[in-house]
Enzyme design. Sequence first.
Site, PDB file in Angstrom:
ATOM      1  N   SER A 295       0.845  -1.186   0.000  1.00  0.00           N
ATOM      2  CA  SER A 295       0.000   0.000   0.000  1.00  0.00           C
ATOM      3  C   SER A 295       0.882   1.237   0.000  1.00  0.00           C
ATOM      4  O   SER A 295       1.625   1.478   0.944  1.00  0.00           O
ATOM      5  CB  SER A 295      -0.886  -0.028   1.250  1.00  0.00           C
TER       6      SER A 295
ATOM      7  N   ILE B  96       0.459   3.539   3.018  1.00  0.00           N
ATOM      8  CA  ILE B  96       1.144   3.241   4.292  1.00  0.00           C
ATOM      9  C   ILE B  96       2.621   3.599   4.205  1.00  0.00           C
ATOM     10  O   ILE B  96       3.207   4.120   5.143  1.00  0.00           O
ATOM     11  CB  ILE B  96       0.942   1.759   4.679  1.00  0.00           C
TER      12      ILE B  96
ATOM     13  N   VAL C 120       9.448   1.997   5.972  1.00  0.00           N
ATOM     14  CA  VAL C 120      10.290   2.615   7.005  1.00  0.00           C
ATOM     15  C   VAL C 120      11.440   3.369   6.336  1.00  0.00           C
ATOM     16  O   VAL C 120      11.847   4.447   6.773  1.00  0.00           O
ATOM     17  CB  VAL C 120      10.735   1.569   8.061  1.00  0.00           C
TER      18      VAL C 120
ATOM     19  N   LYS D 155      31.535   0.305   1.293  1.00  0.00           N
ATOM     20  CA  LYS D 155      31.672   0.335   2.756  1.00  0.00           C
ATOM     21  C   LYS D 155      32.702  -0.710   3.173  1.00  0.00           C
ATOM     22  O   LYS D 155      32.518  -1.906   2.912  1.00  0.00           O
ATOM     23  CB  LYS D 155      30.303   0.035   3.390  1.00  0.00           C
TER      24      LYS D 155
ATOM     25  N   LEU E 200      11.217  -6.470   9.273  1.00  0.00           N
ATOM     26  CA  LEU E 200      10.924  -5.950  10.615  1.00  0.00           C
ATOM     27  C   LEU E 200       9.819  -6.736  11.313  1.00  0.00           C
ATOM     28  O   LEU E 200       9.729  -6.718  12.536  1.00  0.00           O
ATOM     29  CB  LEU E 200      10.534  -4.475  10.508  1.00  0.00           C
TER      30      LEU E 200
ATOM     31  N   THR F 181      22.690  -4.848  10.464  1.00  0.00           N
ATOM     32  CA  THR F 181      22.414  -6.272  10.265  1.00  0.00           C
ATOM     33  C   THR F 181      21.008  -6.598   9.766  1.00  0.00           C
ATOM     34  O   THR F 181      20.730  -7.746   9.432  1.00  0.00           O
ATOM     35  CB  THR F 181      22.660  -7.039  11.581  1.00  0.00           C
TER      36      THR F 181
ATOM     37  N   ILE G 119      19.250  -5.789   7.018  1.00  0.00           N
ATOM     38  CA  ILE G 119      19.113  -6.232   5.620  1.00  0.00           C
ATOM     39  C   ILE G 119      19.746  -7.609   5.461  1.00  0.00           C
ATOM     40  O   ILE G 119      19.243  -8.471   4.738  1.00  0.00           O
ATOM     41  CB  ILE G 119      19.710  -5.176   4.657  1.00  0.00           C
TER      42      ILE G 119
END
Length: 494
Positions: A41, A44, A47, A80, A335, A346, A348
Amino acid sequence: MQATPVSHIVIAGGGTAGWMTAAYLARWLDGVDICVTLVESELIGTVGVGEATVPGIRQFIKHLEVKESEFIKATNATFKLGIHFEGWAAPEQSFFHPFAGYGVDLEDRPFYKSWWSAKAQGYRAELDEFCLCTQLAKAGKFAQPSFDSASRLAWYNYAYHFDASLFAKYLRGYAEQRQVKRVEGKISQVHLNPDSGCIQSLELESGVCVEGDLFVDCSGFNALLIEKALGVAYEDWSHWLPCDSALAVQTRSNIAPDPFTRSIARSAGWQWHIPLQHRAGNGYVYSSQHITHDQARHELLSNLRGEPVTDPRLIRFTTGIRTEFWHKNCVAIGLSSGFLEPLESTSISLIQTGINKLAGFLVNFEIQAKHVAEANRLNRLEYERIRDFIILHYALNGRSEPLWQQVRAMPIPATLAEKVEIFTATGDIHLLEQESFVEGSWVSMFYGFGLNPRDAGAVQDAQKLQLLMDKMRSAVYQGAQYALSHQEFLKTLS
Ligand SMILES: Cc1cc2nc3c(=O)[nH]c(=O)nc-3n(C[C@H](O)[C@H](O)[C@H](O)COP(=O)(O)OP(=O)(O)OC[C@H]3O[C@@H](n4cnc5c(N)ncnc54)[C@H](O)[C@@H]3O)c2cc1C
């Protein structure tokens, strides 16, 4: 539960977890008669903050058979080499957690043990002078590791920082091109089979019903399927990890991106800085018991490198784990399956290993109770090992503010206490089943926080050992000297 054949997989949610799952399945199920549908959606939203990764992400990109340079371009990614921890061991001190080990083994034992023995005898070079990955990072440089090379010093790893929304967009394009069907709409009800208690379908507000035989809950902290529909409990770990809030803000980048994430200890938590090619991601993870949201906002905004381009966004969370990540015909990924603060980037990687378990334990494309139980066992161990590693950062801190005193004094899990005890006695790193962080990572923490073993063992020939170490140190120095800057390296990819 009998073995249940799977012919239609439904993913609920289209954040990083949902689209990573969809993209992985699209590739894995190429040529197999199983459909994949993803429901999300736009109202919504997601994150949207997971932007720093660990080296495992490279396996994911490889699985998709995507060119690294294409991926980097599409997501504005940077390289990284590890994490720079500032102010954790003491307010003015810093150390680096590299994606690498240290030196080359000498005298038939790990290099770090020889170094600690030599140090006890007065050898003065620092441990991270033996790590090319650390030295490249400190010099703002990047070079591809060389596993073909005869020198172990060139064996290190790397990950990426990327723009989370571009990452999800890229994966969506990838998955949709490979027959994943996307359905837009808000899920209003989850229908269960009255006999088996398994999920039968997701009903959207529009009245549309999406049926399937295996459901992947990627609905984020909502945990719409695994918790709200199936009632699987959440185990709270905040007594070990009391941070419960984060403020996230993006800044303009006016300097060349560092090839590492920064984690800076603050009065009631820590601040992240994640450099991308076009901007940086920043945030403050803190304990709301120790600072108000307004104070945290002020502390974050006073400590940014670069001008903010968004307003700080508050995200609340409870650290912990879903007691079963796979229950009946529902697998929780992302999540919805648990949350550990992003101190070691950590989440992902847990999405990735969650997907690997889903694919690995869907033997013959059937759900079988014994495989579900094993997937749950491994998932819990993996979470617990990462949890312990994160707790270690808090337990060894050398700061004086109330949060830091509290976490230094708290009891730690027995599995972690044993690791610390073994290291302080002998200098050995005691790894357990399902560790995500191996020797080099634990060594970097013990070293960075200034912990020394009482007795790392005797040295056979101290003079010879120190000569070999000096040679190694100068090879590392030279390797770092000739590398391109991170910025120059990124330019070679465009
Ligand atoms: C402060 C913070 C910093 C982080 N930093 C990092 C980091 O640096 N590195 C890292 O690896 N991880 C990090 N993470 C974790 C990372 O952000 C997440 O693991 C990742 O974004 C996955 O989120 P998700 O897809 O599970 O959930 P979300 O992004 O929340 O996605 C949930 C999806 O479900 C959909 N949805 C929910 N309810 C419904 C409904 N009723 N109907 C239809 N759709 C619905 C939403 O629309 C959305 O598409 C961080 C997390 C936080 C909180």
